[in-house]
Design an enzyme around this catalytic site. Structure first.
Site, PDB file in Angstrom:
ATOM      1  N   HIS A  96      32.881  41.169  44.835  1.00 53.49           N
ATOM      2  CA  HIS A  96      33.181  40.428  45.897  1.00 53.49           C
ATOM      3  C   HIS A  96      31.814  39.511  46.281  1.00 53.49           C
ATOM      4  O   HIS A  96      30.734  39.813  45.976  1.00 53.49           O
ATOM      5  CB  HIS A  96      33.210  41.245  47.216  1.00 53.49           C
ATOM      6  CG  HIS A  96      34.116  42.503  47.251  1.00 53.49           C
ATOM      7  ND1 HIS A  96      35.237  42.433  48.001  1.00 53.49           N
ATOM      8  CD2 HIS A  96      34.232  43.705  46.768  1.00 53.49           C
ATOM      9  CE1 HIS A  96      36.057  43.403  47.980  1.00 53.49           C
ATOM     10  NE2 HIS A  96      35.508  44.386  47.150  1.00 53.49           N
TER      11      HIS A  96
ATOM     12  N   HIS B  22      36.176  45.082  40.316  1.00 52.79           N
ATOM     13  CA  HIS B  22      35.902  43.546  40.741  1.00 52.79           C
ATOM     14  C   HIS B  22      34.606  43.626  41.446  1.00 52.79           C
ATOM     15  O   HIS B  22      34.040  44.692  41.999  1.00 52.79           O
ATOM     16  CB  HIS B  22      37.010  43.140  41.708  1.00 52.79           C
ATOM     17  CG  HIS B  22      37.383  44.150  42.600  1.00 52.79           C
ATOM     18  ND1 HIS B  22      37.990  45.406  42.551  1.00 52.79           N
ATOM     19  CD2 HIS B  22      37.076  44.006  44.027  1.00 52.79           C
ATOM     20  CE1 HIS B  22      38.263  45.952  43.549  1.00 52.79           C
ATOM     21  NE2 HIS B  22      37.591  45.444  44.626  1.00 52.79           N
TER      22      HIS B  22
HETATM   23  P1  AMP Z   1      38.065  47.039  46.966  1.00 52.31           P
HETATM   24  O1  AMP Z   1      38.178  47.779  48.563  1.00 52.31           O
HETATM   25  O2  AMP Z   1      36.565  46.858  46.871  1.00 52.31           O
HETATM   26  O3  AMP Z   1      38.761  47.585  46.080  1.00 52.31           O
HETATM   27  O4  AMP Z   1      38.531  45.461  47.244  1.00 52.31           O
HETATM   28  C1  AMP Z   1      39.679  45.117  47.137  1.00 52.31           C
HETATM   29  C2  AMP Z   1      39.963  43.886  47.741  1.00 52.31           C
HETATM   30  O5  AMP Z   1      40.983  43.012  47.445  1.00 52.31           O
HETATM   31  C3  AMP Z   1      40.074  43.886  49.270  1.00 52.31           C
HETATM   32  O6  AMP Z   1      38.890  43.196  49.804  1.00 52.31           O
HETATM   33  C4  AMP Z   1      41.409  43.344  49.520  1.00 52.31           C
HETATM   34  O7  AMP Z   1      41.177  42.640  50.882  1.00 52.31           O
HETATM   35  C5  AMP Z   1      41.599  42.396  48.270  1.00 52.31           C
HETATM   36  N1  AMP Z   1      42.909  42.085  48.163  1.00 52.31           N
HETATM   37  C6  AMP Z   1      44.079  43.240  48.461  1.00 52.31           C
HETATM   38  N2  AMP Z   1      45.136  42.620  47.925  1.00 52.31           N
HETATM   39  C7  AMP Z   1      44.971  41.275  47.736  1.00 52.31           C
HETATM   40  C8  AMP Z   1      45.766  40.620  47.089  1.00 52.31           C
HETATM   41  N3  AMP Z   1      46.955  40.482  46.824  1.00 52.31           N
HETATM   42  N4  AMP Z   1      45.218  39.130  46.670  1.00 52.31           N
HETATM   43  C9  AMP Z   1      43.838  38.911  47.137  1.00 52.31           C
HETATM   44  N5  AMP Z   1      42.986  39.767  47.351  1.00 52.31           N
HETATM   45  C10 AMP Z   1      43.560  41.183  47.717  1.00 52.31           C
END
Ligand code: AMP
Length: 145
Positions: free
Chosen positions: A109, A107
């Site tokens: 951001h 993903h």
């Molecule tokens: P990463 O640490 O780059 O893998 O980012 C994962 C992102 O997913 C983090 O910014 C979390 O805040 C976000 N996240 C985790 N669970 C959810 C969810 N259920 N819905 C939306 N975002 C989420």
């Protein structure tokens, strides 16, 4: 979770894609989904994921899926800029737990930035309420080209 290994079909974004857990969508097509980060590091934090690819990180993603993701990333970032008028935009992408990744479905951001607002910590931000996220998603979606 290292940079190499098997894709976990029960990761939280896979569950979102299957509709098993809720998300606040900004937009989607057959290939990508843009949705609000529920622990936003700033107001308007959006995530972009591929629907078909099972890449866990940037190293694994198929070139065509990456092209679609980056096109979606730019389209969404432009809409975020129009809707929220940030002074900057941080585009972030983490690979492997040592690289800061916590969800192992590739993903990107989009984190809007303002000079006078601190960035909340990655993985440490408080959960946002769904109504607030929906209002932001609606504003962003209204500015999509
Ligand atoms: P990463 O640490 O780059 O893998 O980012 C994962 C992102 O997913 C983090 O910014 C979390 O805040 C976000 N996240 C985790 N669970 C959810 C969810 N259920 N819905 C939306 N975002 C989420």
């Amino acid at each position: 979770m290292s940079l190499h290994g098997a894709y976990d079909p029960d990761n939280i974004f896979a569950k979102i894609l299957r509709g098993e857990i809720p998300s606040v969508k900004v937009w989607e097509d057959d290939h990508v989904l843009a949705f609000m980060d529920v622990f936003p590091q700033s107001e308007g934090h959006v995530l972009i994921i591929a629907k078909q690819s099972q890449a866990r990180n940037l190293l694994e993603v198929e070139p065509e899926a990456l092209q679609r993701l980056t096109a979606a990333l730019q389209r969404t970032a432009k809409a975020v800029e129009k809707a929220l008028k940030p002074e900057g935009l941080a585009i972030m992408q983490f690979n492997g737990d040592a690289g800061g990744q916590t969800v192992f479905h590739l993903h990107f951001h989009i984190v809007p930035r303002w000079r006078d607002r601190d960035l909340k910590g990655h993985g440490h931000a408080p959960m946002a309420d769904a109504a607030t996220l929906q209002a932001l998603a609606d504003r962003i979606a209204a500015e999509l080209d």
